[in-house]
Design a protein around this motif. Structure first.
Motif: not given
Length: 584
Positions: A338, A505, A509
């Motif tokens: 990350q 994630h 996004d």
């Protein structure tokens, strides 16, 4: 004619040519042969899995007068025109660049006209999730009551962004990732057709690097062919994909598991000197650790994924590695991964990662040996002829005695005062603050403006409404606290939701894609706990005080009582109505 990429030359032209989507192709062929054709379809799935290809084949099959068992002939004028993209009755639209209401209204106006040449007018809307809310509303009525002889095929990689009212009016087909075995077989077939020399292991490396996308696999294969002058070798495949050999991965993992930091760092250095991609190397380590873990429980799964190339060294390593060690390593790898997304010095993170993994290997390496001796003293007594075991037991006993002494001292110590509990809060805050990546926060603070923050706050409710129900629940107690052209800082009221958001994630996004649609810029989103935000903000202003003062000094105005540059920067970041200045 100019050279065409492999994925264009070998694009499927029949349902039987499609790889890894047997259930979908069979269903579509049966619908064509039995004349049970729906007016709207939704093809959803990862990139490069055949969604657009299936849509074009379907358009050919329903308009081909010579189709057999649901397959187009690809020889008649209609089939050739659709293949070449010259048939006016098959319209392919990219929703990413035609996502406005006017474009969809234009479709709605033209859809009423009958097809000119073909039997059906087919609209293929690619990346349909990029349509705006107004465009979806304009499309809704047409999907609900379409004219005769009109078929809509919607393709998307993010079906969760499509309104439920649209999905309910379509037949949905979920395309799955293509297995590495299927990609491998397809590439072998293509290489044989092209009469190209290839290394079997090299093709397997490319198949695994494609991560389930046939188009990605053919693109990598095309690149490897160019690099190797029409020859596929293992070294070329590793260079093109940025991967490392299984032998080097096994060596590196064995070294960190043994706690041999020096040798592991030397192996890492050789990887970096070879020009391997840092993120790809991290992915390879995660994949290798996951395979070790899975092999202990389901060896068959790993053998299928590796296409039968499981070495004896790998099997031996899987047998002697504790599962708990793998859990700890994968967690550490995920955390580093990350942070590496936003750094310009990935080599530093890899070196830190290597040291941490070696530390995990040292800490957990003795666990599988020591635990049985602690829980089964009778077994230890039955085997006295083990000097190494006796030494370990003696060492453990010594540590237990030390712990008992420490406990006695704590009991004998005076009771803590009432002020002691108050000191516990900063400790919790510091523990959370360690997980906040200041390397991503400070650049945003350096160029943040109040105008940009106001812009973000205006679109924030609409941005949250574009998320899924689960994502909205996580983000409900968050708000943007600083914004710049380089990113957005979002503060969470509760630390546990902050922790969850940092590992999601898809949520990140979705936020960045939503910002791209609403303000025209996909700004990176950084999360912080709300309770830590004032401290981070204060530390930033304090750390850059000299720089702010240097920028605030005017050479031509020495006599003017200049405002405090720290205060000026704070007002610029957060607004004058928020900043409260108190004199010391």
């Amino acid at each position: 004619m100019a050279y065409q990429a492999l994925y264009r030359v070998w694009r499927p032209q029949r349902f039987d040519d499609m790889i890894g989507q047997e259930v979908i192709t069979r269903t579509l062929k049966n619908a064509i042969t039995t004349n049970q054709i729906s007016h709207a379809y939704l093809f959803a799935g990862p990139r490069g899995t055949g969604k657009t290809s299936a849509a074009k084949i379907f358009a050919k099959a329903i308009n081909c007068h010579h189709q057999v068992d649901g397959e187009p002939c690809n020889e008649c004028e209609t089939c050739k025109a659709i293949t070449n993209g010259t048939l006016n009755d098959v319209i392919e639209i990219d929703a990413a660049s035609n996502n406005g209401v006017e474009e969809i209204r234009d479709i709605r106006d033209k859809v009423k006209y009958a097809p000119t040449i073909a039997d059906y007018k087919v609209y293929i809307i690619d990346e349909v999730h990029m349509l705006s809310t107004g465009a979806f509303n304009a499309l809704l009525k047409t999907l609900e009551e379409p004219p005769a002889n009109v078929i809509f095929i919607l393709a998307t990689t993010e079906p969760h962004k499509i309104p439920a009212t649209i999905i309910s009016r379509t037949q949905r087909f979920d395309f799955k990732r293509i297995a590495a075995n299927d990609s491998y077989d397809r590439m072998i077939y293509i290489l044989k057709q092209k009469d190209v020399t290839y290394d079997d292991q090299a093709v397997k490396v490319i198949a695994k690097a494609a991560e389930g996308g046939m188009r990605d696999a053919l693109s990598i294969l095309d690149q490897a062919l160019s690099f190797g002058d029409n020859e596929i070798t293992l070294d070329n495949a590793l260079l093109v994909t940025g991967s490392v050999t299984h032998e080097l991965l096994a060596t590196y993992i064995s070294q960190v598991l043994a706690g041999d930091t020096k040798s592991a760092l030397a192996s890492l250095q050789s990887v970096l000197e070879a020009g391997k991609d840092a993120e790809r190397f991290t992915e390879d380590i995660i994949g290798y650790a996951r395979d070790l873990l899975l092999y202990q429980q389901a060896p068959q799964m790993v053998e299928e994924a590796e296409m039968g190339s499981v070495s004896e060294d790998f099997q031996a390593l899987a047998k002697k590695t504790p599962a708990q060690t793998m859990y700890a390593m994968i967690n550490e790898l995920n955390a580093i991964q990350q942070q590496m997304r936003f750094t310009t010095h990935p080599d530093v993170y890899l070196e830190i990662l290597t040291i941490k993994l070696a530390e995990i290997g040292r800490q957990t390496g003795a666990t599988p040996v020591a635990t049985p001796r602690e829980t089964a003293p009778n077994a230890a007594a039955a085997a006295p002829a083990q000097p190494a075991g006796s030494a370990e037991v003696s060492e453990l006993q010594h540590e237990i005695d030390q712990l008992r002494s420490a406990v006695k001292e704590l009991k004998a110590a005076p009771a803590p005062t009432a002020a002691a509990p108050a000191k516990a809060k900063p400790r919790v805050a510091k523990a959370v603050a360690k997980e906040v990546n200041l390397a991503k926060i400070y650049p945003v603070l350096g160029s943040a403006t109040r105008e940009k923050l106001n812009q973000l706050q205006e679109v924030w409710p609409d941005l949250l409404n574009s998320l899924t129900v689960t994502q909205r629940a996580v983000m409900k107690v968050s708000q943007p606290v600083a914004a710049a052209n380089s990113g957005v800082i979002v503060a969470f009221d509760y630390s546990f939701l902050y922790q969850r958001a940092t590992t999601d994630h898809e949520l990140t996004d979705a936020l960045e894609n939503g910002l791209d649609r609403m303000i025209g810029s996909a700004l990176p989103v950084v999360f912080v706990p709300k309770e830590e935000w004032p401290v981070i903000r204060k530390n930033y202003l304090a750390a850059h005080k000299d720089e702010l003062q240097a920028n605030g000094e005017g050479a031509n105005e020495p006599a003017k009582p200049a405002a405090n540059p720290v205060v000026t920067k704070a007002e610029e970041l957060f607004g004058k109505n928020i900043v409260d200045v108190k004199q010391d």
